[in-house]
Design a protein around this motif. Structure first.
Motif, mmCIF file in Angstrom:
data_model
loop_
_atom_site.group_PDB
_atom_site.id
_atom_site.type_symbol
_atom_site.label_atom_id
_atom_site.label_comp_id
_atom_site.label_asym_id
_atom_site.label_seq_id
_atom_site.Cartn_x
_atom_site.Cartn_y
_atom_site.Cartn_z
ATOM 1 N N ASP A 85 39.512 30.301 50.945
ATOM 2 C CA ASP A 85 38.062 30.303 51.007
ATOM 3 C C ASP A 85 37.567 30.791 52.360
ATOM 4 O O ASP A 85 36.561 30.319 52.846
ATOM 5 N N GLU A 86 38.326 31.676 53.000
ATOM 6 C CA GLU A 86 37.961 32.133 54.321
ATOM 7 C C GLU A 86 37.030 33.334 54.210
ATOM 8 O O GLU A 86 37.298 34.265 53.487
ATOM 9 N N GLY A 87 35.933 33.324 54.961
ATOM 10 C CA GLY A 87 35.053 34.473 54.944
ATOM 11 C C GLY A 87 33.681 34.120 54.419
ATOM 12 O O GLY A 87 33.453 33.046 53.916
ATOM 13 N N GLN A 88 32.757 35.042 54.516
ATOM 14 C CA GLN A 88 31.409 34.823 54.041
ATOM 15 C C GLN A 88 31.330 35.199 52.572
ATOM 16 O O GLN A 88 31.981 36.117 52.104
ATOM 17 N N SER A 89 30.436 34.490 51.859
ATOM 18 C CA SER A 89 30.425 34.605 50.401
ATOM 19 C C SER A 89 30.185 36.022 49.916
ATOM 20 O O SER A 89 30.761 36.441 48.909
ATOM 21 N N HIS A 90 29.335 36.790 50.622
ATOM 22 C CA HIS A 90 29.036 38.134 50.133
ATOM 23 C C HIS A 90 30.207 39.086 50.320
ATOM 24 O O HIS A 90 30.194 40.197 49.785
ATOM 25 N N LYS A 91 31.218 38.678 51.096
ATOM 26 C CA LYS A 91 32.382 39.522 51.316
ATOM 27 C C LYS A 91 33.598 39.057 50.523
ATOM 28 O O LYS A 91 34.653 39.676 50.589
ATOM 29 N N LEU A 92 33.462 37.969 49.788
ATOM 30 C CA LEU A 92 34.610 37.381 49.116
ATOM 31 C C LEU A 92 35.006 38.169 47.880
ATOM 32 O O LEU A 92 34.165 38.680 47.137
ATOM 33 N N LEU A 93 36.316 38.228 47.641
ATOM 34 C CA LEU A 93 36.809 38.671 46.338
ATOM 35 C C LEU A 93 36.474 37.607 45.304
ATOM 36 O O LEU A 93 36.446 36.414 45.618
ATOM 37 N N THR A 94 36.245 38.008 44.075
ATOM 38 C CA THR A 94 36.163 37.027 43.003
ATOM 39 C C THR A 94 37.580 36.621 42.619
ATOM 40 O O THR A 94 38.541 37.372 42.861
ATOM 41 N N PRO A 95 37.758 35.438 42.040
ATOM 42 C CA PRO A 95 39.090 35.063 41.569
ATOM 43 C C PRO A 95 39.677 36.085 40.598
ATOM 44 O O PRO A 95 40.889 36.336 40.608
ATOM 45 N N GLU A 96 38.822 36.688 39.750
ATOM 46 C CA GLU A 96 39.307 37.703 38.810
ATOM 47 C C GLU A 96 39.861 38.922 39.543
ATOM 48 O O GLU A 96 40.908 39.462 39.172
ATOM 49 N N GLU A 97 39.141 39.359 40.585
ATOM 50 C CA GLU A 97 39.606 40.506 41.368
ATOM 51 C C GLU A 97 40.912 40.187 42.079
ATOM 52 O O GLU A 97 41.834 41.017 42.109
ATOM 53 N N ALA A 98 40.999 38.995 42.656
ATOM 54 C CA ALA A 98 42.223 38.594 43.344
ATOM 55 C C ALA A 98 43.404 38.549 42.382
ATOM 56 O O ALA A 98 44.509 39.013 42.703
ATOM 57 N N GLY A 153 45.356 25.589 36.725
ATOM 58 C CA GLY A 153 44.208 24.883 36.182
ATOM 59 C C GLY A 153 42.905 25.176 36.879
ATOM 60 O O GLY A 153 41.892 24.540 36.567
ATOM 61 N N ASN A 154 42.885 26.155 37.792
ATOM 62 C CA ASN A 154 41.673 26.360 38.572
ATOM 63 C C ASN A 154 41.716 27.678 39.321
ATOM 64 O O ASN A 154 42.790 28.209 39.595
ATOM 65 N N GLY A 155 40.547 28.209 39.651
ATOM 66 C CA GLY A 155 40.418 29.313 40.585
ATOM 67 C C GLY A 155 41.286 30.518 40.301
ATOM 68 O O GLY A 155 41.355 31.013 39.171
ATOM 69 N N ILE A 156 41.952 31.010 41.326
ATOM 70 C CA ILE A 156 42.815 32.177 41.175
ATOM 71 C C ILE A 156 43.911 31.902 40.156
ATOM 72 O O ILE A 156 44.268 32.778 39.364
ATOM 73 N N GLY A 157 44.460 30.691 40.169
ATOM 74 C CA GLY A 157 45.541 30.367 39.244
ATOM 75 C C GLY A 157 45.131 30.540 37.801
ATOM 76 O O GLY A 157 45.873 31.110 36.986
ATOM 77 N N ARG A 158 43.948 30.052 37.451
ATOM 78 C CA ARG A 158 43.463 30.231 36.073
ATOM 79 C C ARG A 158 43.292 31.709 35.737
ATOM 80 O O ARG A 158 43.677 32.157 34.651
ATOM 81 N N GLU A 159 42.734 32.464 36.679
ATOM 82 C CA GLU A 159 42.531 33.893 36.422
ATOM 83 C C GLU A 159 43.864 34.645 36.342
ATOM 84 O O GLU A 159 43.980 35.622 35.593
ATOM 85 N N LEU A 160 44.863 34.199 37.079
ATOM 86 C CA LEU A 160 46.198 34.789 36.943
ATOM 87 C C LEU A 160 46.734 34.561 35.531
ATOM 88 O O LEU A 160 47.287 35.474 34.904
#
Length: 265
Positions: free
Chosen positions: A208-221, A14-21
């Motif tokens: 949610d570990e890391g700085q925002s400019h280095k984060l994977l998007t949920p879609e990429e993950a 229902g959210n985040g990576i799970g929704r994109e999966l």
């Protein structure tokens, strides 16, 4: 295991990576059973599924409730006719405090969602997977499951438990039709901070570990995770930070731990 024409269960759908999966699997031709404690989040996932919604079922389940989880395989099979795989993605983090200042209620919640929930789902579905021509279990651990993060020690312990559970399952099932993959996401841009701290919300999503400019998007993950499942990989490192710290921690574990500690100080 290629996901086309397979039925895959996704926790935290229902959210985040799970929704994109869920959306990624639907786009690749799979049918999906999306599981989450948040009915509103599942409704939102359905709204995003578009033309694929006929291949999607939703199941409001608290994965820390073992009896509810044990009844889930029959619900999925009643709807889809079979079940071929699972992605245990649901998870929460802890408040950013040291173990000394973390109350037992929060400790129990993190362990119950991240480890027990994954264990309950795995044990409940495994007998059905062993009856399929091929099947797959993917468990989402974390970069924090192999590398200590101050202020997230209990979270890391729960994800380290998921790591060893998954690797043990791989060894136990190596001569069967069931493949097993463990995933170590680094920083992913989700709202897990908000979900995890919202009065005990048992929602899922990623890390949610890391700085925002280095984060994977949920879609990429999600794409990395599903690709790892389709390629029957033993382990998947999702994100440059996870890959880099995995190598560094293997070579000089104390130095790697100190780098993270100093960065968060």
């Amino acid at each position: 295991m290629k996901v086309r024409d397979k039925v895959i269960v996704v926790t935290g759908g229902g959210n985040g990576i799970g929704r994109e999966l869920v959306l990624n699997l639907l786009n690749k031709g799979a049918s999906v059973a999306a599981v989450d404690v948040n009915s509103g989040g599942l409704e939102e996932t359905v709204n995003h599924s578009g033309e694929h919604r006929d291949y999607l079922s939703t199941h409001v389940v608290d994965i820390t409730d073992r009896e509810a989880v044990e009844s889930l395989p029959s619900e999925v099979i009643d709807h889809h006719g079979k079940v071929d795989g699972i992605i245990n993605n649901a998870g929460i983090i802890q408040p950013f405090v040291d173990v000394e200042d973390l109350d037992y209620e929060k400790i129990d919640l993190v362990m119950n969602v991240n480890f027990n929930g994954t264990l309950y789902m795995t044990k409940s579905f495994l007998p059905y997977f062993l009856e399929r021509p091929e099947a797959h279990i993917t468990n989402v651990s974390s970069m924090g499951g192999f590398l200590p993060v101050p202020g997230q020690t209990i979270y890391g312990a729960s994800k380290a438990a998921v790591k060893l559970l998954t690797e043990g399952l791989h060894s136990e099932l190596k001569d069967t039709n069931v493949n097993v993959t463990v995933v170590f996401p680094g920083g992913v841009g989700t709202n897990i901070m908000e979900n995890s701290n919202a009065e005990g919300t048992r929602e899922s999503s990623g890390d949610d570990e890391g700085q925002s400019h280095k984060l994977l998007t949920p879609e990429e993950a999600a794409e990395i995770i599903v690709s790892g499942m389709e390629d029957d990989k033993y382990r998947v490192l999702a994100g440059k930070d996870s890959k880099m710290m995995d190598r560094l921690y293997r070579l000089v574990p104390k130095k790697a731990a100190n780098i993270i500690a100093d960065k968060l100080r």
